[in-house]
Motif scaffolding. Structure first.
Motif, PDB file in Angstrom:
ATOM      1  N   ALA A 122      -6.546   9.463   2.775  1.00 17.54           N
ATOM      2  CA  ALA A 122      -6.307   8.316   3.263  1.00 17.54           C
ATOM      3  C   ALA A 122      -7.588   7.623   2.810  1.00 17.54           C
ATOM      4  O   ALA A 122      -7.707   6.558   2.297  1.00 17.54           O
ATOM      5  N   VAL A 123      -8.914   8.358   2.729  1.00 15.26           N
ATOM      6  CA  VAL A 123     -10.026   7.926   2.351  1.00 15.26           C
ATOM      7  C   VAL A 123      -9.909   7.464   0.719  1.00 15.26           C
ATOM      8  O   VAL A 123     -10.350   6.575   0.308  1.00 15.26           O
ATOM      9  N   ASP A 124      -9.309   8.437   0.039  1.00 13.07           N
ATOM     10  CA  ASP A 124      -9.342   8.453  -1.456  1.00 13.07           C
ATOM     11  C   ASP A 124      -8.474   7.373  -1.747  1.00 13.07           C
ATOM     12  O   ASP A 124      -8.818   6.710  -2.824  1.00 13.07           O
ATOM     13  N   PHE A 125      -7.466   7.010  -1.193  1.00 13.29           N
ATOM     14  CA  PHE A 125      -6.761   5.824  -1.508  1.00 13.29           C
ATOM     15  C   PHE A 125      -6.742   4.581  -0.754  1.00 13.29           C
ATOM     16  O   PHE A 125      -6.137   3.584  -0.996  1.00 13.29           O
ATOM     17  N   SER A 126      -7.624   4.669   0.280  1.00 16.42           N
ATOM     18  CA  SER A 126      -8.094   3.341   0.877  1.00 16.42           C
ATOM     19  C   SER A 126      -6.881   2.954   1.807  1.00 16.42           C
ATOM     20  O   SER A 126      -6.609   1.647   1.858  1.00 16.42           O
ATOM     21  N   VAL A 127      -6.307   3.900   2.474  1.00 23.59           N
ATOM     22  CA  VAL A 127      -5.087   3.255   3.063  1.00 23.59           C
ATOM     23  C   VAL A 127      -5.136   4.226   4.316  1.00 23.59           C
ATOM     24  O   VAL A 127      -6.077   5.095   4.569  1.00 23.59           O
ATOM     25  N   SER A 128      -4.079   3.858   5.337  1.00 23.77           N
ATOM     26  CA  SER A 128      -4.075   4.595   6.698  1.00 23.77           C
ATOM     27  C   SER A 128      -3.399   5.756   6.561  1.00 23.77           C
ATOM     28  O   SER A 128      -2.767   6.258   5.550  1.00 23.77           O
ATOM     29  N   VAL A 129      -3.580   6.646   7.561  1.00 19.74           N
ATOM     30  CA  VAL A 129      -3.261   8.174   7.444  1.00 19.74           C
ATOM     31  C   VAL A 129      -1.685   8.055   7.543  1.00 19.74           C
ATOM     32  O   VAL A 129      -1.052   8.934   7.005  1.00 19.74           O
ATOM     33  N   THR A 130      -1.187   7.170   8.338  1.00 20.45           N
ATOM     34  CA  THR A 130       0.259   6.868   8.502  1.00 20.45           C
ATOM     35  C   THR A 130       0.957   6.511   7.237  1.00 20.45           C
ATOM     36  O   THR A 130       1.995   7.169   6.733  1.00 20.45           O
ATOM     37  N   THR A 131       0.303   5.767   6.474  1.00 20.28           N
ATOM     38  CA  THR A 131       0.772   5.413   5.076  1.00 20.28           C
ATOM     39  C   THR A 131       0.859   6.724   4.208  1.00 20.28           C
ATOM     40  O   THR A 131       1.830   7.037   3.339  1.00 20.28           O
ATOM     41  N   VAL A 132      -0.426   7.577   4.143  1.00 25.27           N
ATOM     42  CA  VAL A 132      -0.305   8.721   3.450  1.00 25.27           C
ATOM     43  C   VAL A 132       0.664   9.709   3.722  1.00 25.27           C
ATOM     44  O   VAL A 132       1.465  10.344   2.915  1.00 25.27           O
ATOM     45  N   ARG A 133       0.987   9.850   5.414  1.00 26.84           N
ATOM     46  CA  ARG A 133       1.784  10.947   5.687  1.00 26.84           C
ATOM     47  C   ARG A 133       3.410  10.492   5.206  1.00 26.84           C
ATOM     48  O   ARG A 133       4.077  10.979   4.864  1.00 26.84           O
ATOM     49  N   GLU A 134       3.613   9.176   5.330  1.00 30.73           N
ATOM     50  CA  GLU A 134       5.112   8.736   4.993  1.00 30.73           C
ATOM     51  C   GLU A 134       5.169   8.902   3.580  1.00 30.73           C
ATOM     52  O   GLU A 134       6.372   8.975   3.086  1.00 30.73           O
ATOM     53  N   ALA A 190       0.768  -1.158   0.251  1.00 32.10           N
ATOM     54  CA  ALA A 190       0.039   0.075   0.046  1.00 32.10           C
ATOM     55  C   ALA A 190       0.770   1.082   0.008  1.00 32.10           C
ATOM     56  O   ALA A 190       0.573   2.403  -0.616  1.00 32.10           O
ATOM     57  N   PHE A 191       2.181   1.166   0.581  1.00 33.62           N
ATOM     58  CA  PHE A 191       2.825   2.398   0.633  1.00 33.62           C
ATOM     59  C   PHE A 191       3.505   2.623  -0.462  1.00 33.62           C
ATOM     60  O   PHE A 191       3.266   3.877  -1.000  1.00 33.62           O
ATOM     61  N   GLN A 192       3.962   1.699  -1.236  1.00 35.55           N
ATOM     62  CA  GLN A 192       4.458   1.991  -2.678  1.00 35.55           C
ATOM     63  C   GLN A 192       3.352   2.528  -3.565  1.00 35.55           C
ATOM     64  O   GLN A 192       3.622   3.480  -4.552  1.00 35.55           O
ATOM     65  N   ALA A 193       2.216   1.574  -3.424  1.00 31.28           N
ATOM     66  CA  ALA A 193       1.170   1.955  -4.373  1.00 31.28           C
ATOM     67  C   ALA A 193       0.752   3.407  -4.411  1.00 31.28           C
ATOM     68  O   ALA A 193       0.489   4.170  -5.160  1.00 31.28           O
ATOM     69  N   THR A 194       0.666   3.725  -3.041  1.00 32.73           N
ATOM     70  CA  THR A 194       0.079   5.237  -2.749  1.00 32.73           C
ATOM     71  C   THR A 194       1.082   6.354  -3.296  1.00 32.73           C
ATOM     72  O   THR A 194       0.763   7.297  -3.865  1.00 32.73           O
ATOM     73  N   ILE A 195       2.454   5.873  -3.095  1.00 34.74           N
ATOM     74  CA  ILE A 195       3.397   7.006  -3.718  1.00 34.74           C
ATOM     75  C   ILE A 195       3.290   7.041  -5.284  1.00 34.74           C
ATOM     76  O   ILE A 195       3.344   8.029  -5.829  1.00 34.74           O
TER      77      ILE A 195
END
Length: 224
Positions: free
Chosen positions: A38-50, A8-13
């Motif tokens: 986080a809602v838009d990408f269906s991941v955690s806020v932590t994942t978005v922040r990093e 999820a981390f890589q995909a979000t980037i």
């Protein structure tokens, strides 16, 4: 969001970069809040922040505390040819660990000298989270990756940070494999706590030695 070959981390980037490339996020645009992303990408806020921290270190976005997050007017490295490294299938885990051994101990030493208080606090949070995840038997892959990326950020050397970010897919794949080595989960979580403490206490040489021992322990196990 495809996650069969990406975390999820890589995909979000990658999704964030694509929004910039497509012009959906134009230079100068203010980005949505962490919670909305986080809602838009269906991941955690932590994942978005990093993920945003990585994009900031690459020069793609600007995080202005108290004002918001913006797309840079001169986004860099969105089409960096170095990302083609992820397609190479002849790089062994030993090769990757040897490369990390050349770079990451020095980054840890620099972070002990240069990291700001917020970075130090976040390092400790990630280290403690990794211990909890290990004890609970869950995956700490994303926490591990974020921890090492934060050390690179704290070292405050943009050249080395971009070098590491360009091979992020390789680093991610390598960690997936090394985290399955015998007793490595316990060793890794313990090392992370000790490294975080050394950086917090501004013990540069200790941070360097701990990071070197951490990576060397994986190399030794692989070569046995």
């Amino acid at each position: 969001m495809k996650q069969n070959k990406q975390t999820a981390f890589q995909a979000t980037i990658e999704l964030m970069k694509q929004k910039i490339l497509d012009g959906e996020w134009a230079p100068g645009d203010r980005l949505p809040t962490l919670q909305q992303l986080a809602v838009d990408f269906s991941v955690s806020v932590t994942t978005v922040r990093e993920a945003l921290r990585i994009l900031e270190s690459q020069g793609n976005v600007s995080i202005e505390h108290g004002r918001g997050m913006y797309v840079r007017n001169d986004p860099l490295l969105l089409n960096d040819p170095a990302v083609a490294l992820e397609e190479l299938d002849n790089i062994s885990i030993v090769d990757l660990l040897e490369a990390r051994l050349l770079i990451e101990p020095e980054l840890a030493a620099l972070a002990a000298k240069r990291a700001d208080e917020d970075q130090i606090r976040r390092l400790r949070v990630l280290a403690d989270r990794m211990v909890r995840q290990m004890e609970e038997g869950g995956s700490f892959f994303e926490t591990d990756l974020a921890f090492h990326q934060l050390i690179a950020e704290g070292a405050a050397n943009p050249v080395v940070a971009r070098m590491l970010n360009s091979i992020l897919p390789l680093l991610a794949e390598g960690r997936k494999q090394t985290n399955t080595l015998p007793n490595m989960r316990t060793k890794a979580s313990n090392y992370h706590v000790l490294i975080a403490i050394a950086i917090e206490e501004r013990q540069s040489e200790t941070a360097r030695q701990l990071m070197e021992s951490h990576i060397q322990s994986m190399l030794t196990t692989l070569k046995q």
